[in-house]
Design an enzyme around this catalytic site. Structure first.
Site, PDB file in Angstrom:
ATOM      1  N   GLY A 173      54.778  42.432  -3.827  1.00  0.00           N
ATOM      2  CA  GLY A 173      55.382  43.601  -3.192  1.00  0.00           C
ATOM      3  C   GLY A 173      55.341  43.609  -1.686  1.00  0.00           C
ATOM      4  N   SER A 174      55.449  42.434  -1.055  1.00  0.00           N
ATOM      5  CA  SER A 174      55.383  42.446   0.414  1.00  0.00           C
ATOM      6  C   SER A 174      56.629  43.094   1.007  1.00  0.00           C
ATOM      7  CB  SER A 174      55.182  41.034   0.971  1.00  0.00           C
ATOM      8  OG  SER A 174      56.399  40.336   1.053  1.00  0.00           O
ATOM      9  N   ASN A 175      57.773  42.934   0.357  1.00  0.00           N
ATOM     10  CA  ASN A 175      58.965  43.618   0.863  1.00  0.00           C
ATOM     11  C   ASN A 175      58.906  45.123   0.590  1.00  0.00           C
ATOM     12  OD1 ASN A 175      60.982  42.018   2.323  1.00  0.00           O
ATOM     13  ND2 ASN A 175      60.917  40.686   0.519  1.00  0.00           N
TER      14      ASN A 175
ATOM     15  N   MET B 217      61.887  39.965 -11.103  1.00  0.00           N
ATOM     16  CA  MET B 217      62.167  38.664 -11.700  1.00  0.00           C
ATOM     17  C   MET B 217      63.037  38.795 -12.950  1.00  0.00           C
ATOM     18  SD  MET B 217      60.821  36.683  -9.551  1.00  0.00           S
ATOM     19  CE  MET B 217      60.595  35.058 -10.296  1.00  0.00           C
ATOM     20  N   ARG B 218      64.070  39.628 -12.848  1.00  0.00           N
ATOM     21  CA  ARG B 218      65.011  39.784 -13.955  1.00  0.00           C
ATOM     22  C   ARG B 218      66.419  39.916 -13.408  1.00  0.00           C
ATOM     23  NH1 ARG B 218      62.515  40.700 -18.766  1.00  0.00           N
ATOM     24  NH2 ARG B 218      60.284  40.804 -18.369  1.00  0.00           N
TER      25      ARG B 218
ATOM     26  N   ASN C 108      69.639  43.604  -2.895  1.00  0.00           N
ATOM     27  CA  ASN C 108      68.632  42.578  -3.151  1.00  0.00           C
ATOM     28  C   ASN C 108      68.417  41.780  -1.880  1.00  0.00           C
ATOM     29  OD1 ASN C 108      66.844  40.968  -4.728  1.00  0.00           O
ATOM     30  ND2 ASN C 108      68.408  39.367  -4.866  1.00  0.00           N
TER      31      ASN C 108
ATOM     32  N   HIS D 189      67.227  37.947  -0.551  1.00  0.00           N
ATOM     33  CA  HIS D 189      67.108  36.585  -1.075  1.00  0.00           C
ATOM     34  C   HIS D 189      66.684  35.650   0.057  1.00  0.00           C
ATOM     35  CE1 HIS D 189      67.938  33.351  -3.893  1.00  0.00           C
ATOM     36  NE2 HIS D 189      68.401  32.687  -2.854  1.00  0.00           N
TER      37      HIS D 189
END
Lengths: 230, 230
Positions: free
Chosen positions: A22-24, A99-100, A116, A118
Site C-alpha cells: 500500500g505505498s501508493n 492483483m486482479r 490505475n 503502472h
C-alpha cells in the site's frame, strides 16, 4: 448536458483498492488530492499490510472476498464490491497494487471513474514484473503511467506519465524503487486533475484543461471527468 | 582477445543508408562524431533528396538497386551493397530513414555494426508511422531510440533513448518535428560512443563505459563495440 458531482460541495469520495503493502495508498493519503478525499480502502487480501496504513490514517478499511478465482473476481463477489462502493457514495476508484483484473460489474458501474498506476511507460511493458521486463529489454528510459481502466490489461486511456533514466547499474529492486518515487508524485497529481474536473476524455485521448477552462466548460461530466467521446 | 579497429588511426569509416530527405544524414555530417568519419552515402532511391546533401558535404554518394522487392532487398542486390561497403573499408553502417528491412547479407556481414534511429521510445510503437501511433495511443511521453539492428523490426539492443513530452496540441507533424530535433542530437552521440569503443554489449544490454574504462578494458571488440555476450 449534466454536471455530475459527488456532492454539492464538489468533493469526490475516493476508494483505493489494494492487495499489498500500500505505498501508493499511503502516498495518496499524505498528498494534496485537491477536491478528492480518500474515504475507503478495500482489499482482497485478509492480512494485507495496507490495512495497517488505513488504520494509521483513520480511513475505513474492509477486506472483501474476491471469490474463488486467483487473478479475477467472481461475478457475485465483484457485485458486493460495487455495492459497498455505492453505499458509501464513492465517485472515484483508484487501483493501487490490486492483483486482479477487472472484467465485470466494477467496470460497468464505474466506467471512466477507475484509475490505475503502472510502473512503466505504457504501452511498453504491460502486465506483471514491468520493471524486470524493462531491464530484460535494455531500455534507457522507463517510468510510470496513470491510466483509466478498461477491459484490457493496462490498455486504458493515459492521464499522466513520468519518465526516469534506467541506469547500467540498476537491478529490478533499484529500478522499482526509483519508479515508485515517481508513482508517489504522479498518482496524487492524476487524482487532483480528475477530481478537479481538469480532464476531458475523447476516445483514447485525455486532455488536461487549464484551471480556467475547467470552470467554464460544461459537458458530459462524470466524477469530474469530461467525456466528449466514447 | 582481439581489438578490431578499422585502421591504425582508430578512425571508423561510416556509411549512411537512407531513402529520403536525409535530415539525420545531415545531422551526422554536421555533428562531432568523435572517432567516426562519414565516408559514404548509399540510397535505394535514385532521386532521393539526401543525394544533394551528400554533394554539399562532399561525401561519396551512390544509388544502388535494391532489387525487385518493395520493402526488402533481393539477396543478390543486398550482396552488392555489402561488397560496396567492404571495398571502402566501412566499419559502421547507420540507417537513417532507409525504408527497407534488412534480412540477409548486410546483417550477416555487419552484425553488431549496424545502427538505426527510430522515432519512439522502443519497444513502444515500432514500425511505420510511430509518431501517429503514439498520438493514436494517447501517450504523454515519446522520444527516439538508437539501437543496433537485428532481424526483427526495431527490436535490436538499445544504445540511447531521449524522451520528449507529447502535448495536447500535437499533431503528427509537430510531434515528428520535436522528436526529430532529439534524433539529430541522439544519433551523433550514439555514433561517438560506438566509434569511441565506449559500448559493451551483453545480450540485449548495451553498457556505456566511462572514457577511462574504454581505454583500459579489452575484449571481443568489433568496430569499436565490445561484445561480451551474444
Amino acid at each position: 448536458m449534466t454536471v455530475l458531482k459527488e456532492s454539492d460541495s464538489g468533493i469526490t469520495s475516493i476508494a483505493v483498492l489494494a492487495s499489498g503493502r500500500g505505498s501508493n495508498f499511503d502516498a495518496l493519503c499524505r498528498a494534496d488530492t485537491g477536491q478528492g478525499r480518500i474515504a475507503l480502502l478495500l482489499t482482497d487480501v485478509p492480512d494485507a499490510p495496507v490495512l495497517d496504513i488505513a488504520a494509521e490514517y483513520g480511513v475505513e478499511a474492509l477486506y472483501l472476498s474476491p471469490g474463488k478465482y486467483r487473478t479475477r473476481f467472481s461475478i457475485d463477489a465483484e457485485q458486493v464490491w460495487v455495492d459497498t462502493l455505492n453505499e458509501r457514495g464513492i465517485g472515484l476508484v483508484c487501483l493501487a497494487g490490486l492483483m486482479r483484473i477487472l472484467k465485470g460489474p466494477l467496470l460497468e458501474s464505474f466506467e471512466g471513474r477507475i484509475l490505475n498506476i503502472h510502473p512503466s511507460l505504457l504501452p511498453s511493458f504491460p502486465g506483471l514484473r514491468s520493471q524486470a521486463q524493462a531491464l530484460d529489454y535494455g531500455v534507457r528510459i522507463s517510468g510510470c503511467t496513470v491510466h483509466y481502466v478498461d477491459r484490457g490489461t493496462d490498455t486504458g486511456p493515459v492521464l499522466i506519465q513520468n519518465a526516469i533514466d534506467v541506469l547500467d547499474t540498476d537491478d529490478a529492486d533499484s529500478l522499482s524503487a526509483r519508479i515508485l518515487e515517481q508513482e508517489h508524485l504522479t498518482y496524487p497529481e492524476a487524482v487532483r486533475l480528475h477530481c478537479g474536473g481538469r480532464l476531458r476524455i475523447n476516445g483514447r485521448h485525455v486532455e488536461i484543461l487549464s484551471q480556467n477552462e475547467s470552470t467554464t466548460i460544461t459537458g458530459d461530466i462524470r466524477g469530474g471527468c469530461r467525456c466528449t467521446g466514447s
